[in-house]
Each structure stands twice: as C-alpha cells, then as structure tokens.
Design an enzyme around this catalytic site. Structure first.
Site, PDB file in Angstrom:
ATOM      1  N   ILE A 115       0.824  -1.205   0.000  1.00 14.55           N
ATOM      2  CA  ILE A 115       0.000   0.000   0.000  1.00 14.55           C
ATOM      3  C   ILE A 115       0.860   1.258   0.000  1.00 14.55           C
ATOM      4  CG2 ILE A 115      -0.242   0.035   2.523  1.00 14.55           C
ATOM      5  CD1 ILE A 115      -2.826   1.148  -0.150  1.00 14.55           C
ATOM      6  N   GLU A 125      -7.894  -2.104   5.264  1.00 16.83           N
ATOM      7  CA  GLU A 125      -7.814  -2.704   6.600  1.00 16.83           C
ATOM      8  C   GLU A 125      -6.654  -3.684   6.680  1.00 16.83           C
ATOM      9  OE1 GLU A 125      -8.187  -6.070   6.122  1.00 16.83           O
ATOM     10  OE2 GLU A 125      -8.754  -5.540   4.068  1.00 16.83           O
ATOM     11  N   GLY A 156      -5.819  -6.953   0.409  1.00 17.08           N
ATOM     12  CA  GLY A 156      -6.361  -6.055   1.414  1.00 17.08           C
ATOM     13  C   GLY A 156      -5.490  -4.827   1.555  1.00 17.08           C
ATOM     14  N   GLU A 157      -5.473  -4.247   2.730  1.00 21.38           N
ATOM     15  CA  GLU A 157      -4.713  -3.050   3.112  1.00 21.38           C
ATOM     16  C   GLU A 157      -4.937  -1.861   2.191  1.00 21.38           C
ATOM     17  OE1 GLU A 157      -0.097  -3.756   1.551  1.00 21.38           O
ATOM     18  OE2 GLU A 157      -0.815  -5.014   3.204  1.00 21.38           O
ATOM     19  N   GLY A 158      -6.088  -1.839   1.495  1.00 19.92           N
ATOM     20  CA  GLY A 158      -6.415  -0.730   0.609  1.00 19.92           C
ATOM     21  C   GLY A 158      -5.748  -0.784  -0.743  1.00 19.92           C
TER      22      GLY A 158
END
Length: 319
Positions: free
Chosen positions: A88, A146, A288-290
């Site tokens: 990210i 997240e 994930g993690e945006g």
C-alpha cells in the site's frame, strides 16, 4: 447528510457529450466522472487531495484456528506500513494518495464471536468514532482499507448477517487457508450466526466485531456527511461498509468499489449491494490493506483528467 448534486451531474453529462470523442467511447470512465461531479457538486470534479486510511485490529476468533498466521502479525504489518515497506505504501506513492495507518488497540483483541459478542456497544461507538475522526475534511476522495489477522472470517460473518446465506457462501482462503482451516472458518461463522441475531448496524458490529470494520463504518458515515466520495477496497472492506445498509439501504451511495477481489464472497457481496457503478477493476487481487482501492484511484484520476482536459468539439473546431 450530503446528497448527490443532480444538477452538477447533468452538467458533467452535457460536457461529456461535446468532448472530442464518439459518445460513450470512454465507457465507464465517463460514468466515474459523472459520479464524482455529483458527489463533489461541480461539473469538473478534481482530486487535489486523496486520503487513504488503513485501519488495523485484532480478533478473538483467531482462537478457533481460522488463520495460518498468528495475531502478532497484525502489529508487525502495522510497523511495516509505518516504515513504508508494504504494497500500500508503494501504490499510494504512485497514485498520489496520503496514507495514514490507524492501529486500534492491537494489544486488546476483540472477544471470540463464537462464544459471545465480539465487542460491547461502547467499544463499537469508540471504534466508529476513531474512523470518523481520521477522515480529512479537505480530502477530495477517501480510500479505505484494513489489516487484521482473522478478519476475513469476521467479514464472512458480517456479510452473512447482513445479506443472509450460509457460512460456506461467504468464506474464502483469505491469507492462504488450507482445506482444514477453511473448515474451521466455516464452523466458526456458522456457530456465530447461530449465537447472534442482530438486526441493525451497531448490533451487527458488536456481535461479530472487528474494530477496524467499525472504524471503516465510521469513516464512511463521516465522508458522507462531508460530501467526500469513497473508494472501498476488496471483500473485507466492502463487507464492513455494507453493514451500514442494515440501517440505511442508501448508506453507500457515495461509495465506489475499487476492485472485485479474488475472495469468492466478494462477487456475491457486490451483487447484493447492486451499486450503480460496478467495481472499477478486476485483477485477482486479495491482499487487502487498501491496495485495490489505491490502484483504482489511478483509473479514477484518468477519468477526471479526460473529463477536464479534453477539448470540446467547439474548442477544437471539429465538425
């Protein structure tokens, strides 16, 4: 609560109709420009400031053996974000988004939802407020992501509680679950659904938990109040935000789904939400993690660049 500005959207549609291209030839990029115009309230929307928020939390349900990694990895990854070493970080740099990581009581996991509520009502309110407080009022678009070991299990439970179905309809491999771990995930979600029967947003968050999921809900609500369009990430992020529709079916009207995750439950979730614009990308991502939202931001910037920078037929003296 901010509302979609139909006059601005109509002005954006009119502009699209006279740009130097065949009508509709930029496909969904045109839809994205109109969407942004309506939510920003201006014919020529812009992204001067993009904010990316990644919320991190830990989960008691990991005691059920639903993840191949220990809960300690959440804090380690949060440190990696802070050091600039995660995917990210690289994607936000390229997409020109200001990244903020918000760890939420990582030393105090939520309770195991197979044995009782994951959070108290007070904990839900606190986590939602943390999400709301993290939103920059000056942002032109908000990206949400997240991090939390075990949170794909939480997401499956939230999705099932919100839209129905069995555990098997919503669970997926997450970080790479084996068949044995998948069976434990299904069992945990099934037991949670049998134990809890919440009927509203906060009750659902309390039952199945995830401080990061509650924070995502708080951030989505705050963005709506401020009139900031939102780019959701994949399955876990979308499942969290979708819980808001238990109180208000139109709660995600200002949201775009950045990408269709490789998690099998995400397509079902996308169909259940039926947002007007489909996910911007489908790249088989499931990090994930945006990360998917950050890649989608580059497409969104492209849509607005064409909308704003192209000449009209009159300006180019064509035709």
């Amino acid at each position: 609560m901010s509302r979609f500005d139909e006059a601005a959207a109509q002005a954006a549609r009119a502009r699209q109709a006279v740009l130097t291209k065949p009508a509709g030839s930029l496909g969904r990029l045109e839809d994205l420009a109109v969407f942004m115009a309506g939510w920003q309230g201006r014919e020529r929307p812009r992204i001067d400031r993009a904010q990316a928020l990644v919320f991190a939390g830990n989960h008691g349900v990991v005691a059920q053996g639903v993840n191949p990694f220990p809960a300690e990895v959440t804090a380690l990854m949060a440190q990696n974000f802070a050091a600039g070493g995660a995917a990210i970080n690289q994607l936000c740099r390229v997409a020109d988004a200001d990244l903020r990581v918000v760890p939420l009581d990582l030393d105090r996991p939520t309770a195991d939802f197979t044995t009782g509520p994951a959070m108290s009502a007070e904990e839900v309110v606190s986590a939602m407020q943390s999400g709301a407080d993290a939103v920059d009022p000056d942002a032109d678009v908000l990206l949400l992501g997240e991090m939390g070991i075990g949170n794909s299990t939480v997401a499956a439970a939230l999705a099932a509680a919100t839209f129905g179905g069995q555990a098997g309809d919503w669970i997926g491999p997450g970080t790479g679950a084996s068949a044995e771990i998948m069976a434990r995930k299904a069992d945990a979600v099934s037991r949670g659904l049998a134990l809890h029967a919440p009927s509203d947003t906060r009750g659902t968050l309390a039952a199945f938990g995830g401080r990061e999921q509650a924070a995502i809900c708080g951030a989505v609500m705050r963005a709506r109040d401020l009139g900031i369009p939102v780019l959701l990430d994949g399955f876990i992020c979308t499942a969290a935000a979708a819980v808001l529709t238990r109180d208000d079916p139109a709660a995600l009207a200002h949201c775009l789904i950045g990408h269709e995750s490789a998690e099998p439950g995400h397509r079902r979730l996308i169909e259940a939400l039926a947002l007007p614009i489909p996910p911007i990308l489908s790249l088989e991502m499931r990090l994930g993690e945006g990360s998917g939202a950050a890649v989608a931001l580059m497409v969104l910037r492209s849509a607005l660049a064409c909308h704003d920078g192209m000449a009209t037929f009159a300006e180019a003296v064509i035709g």
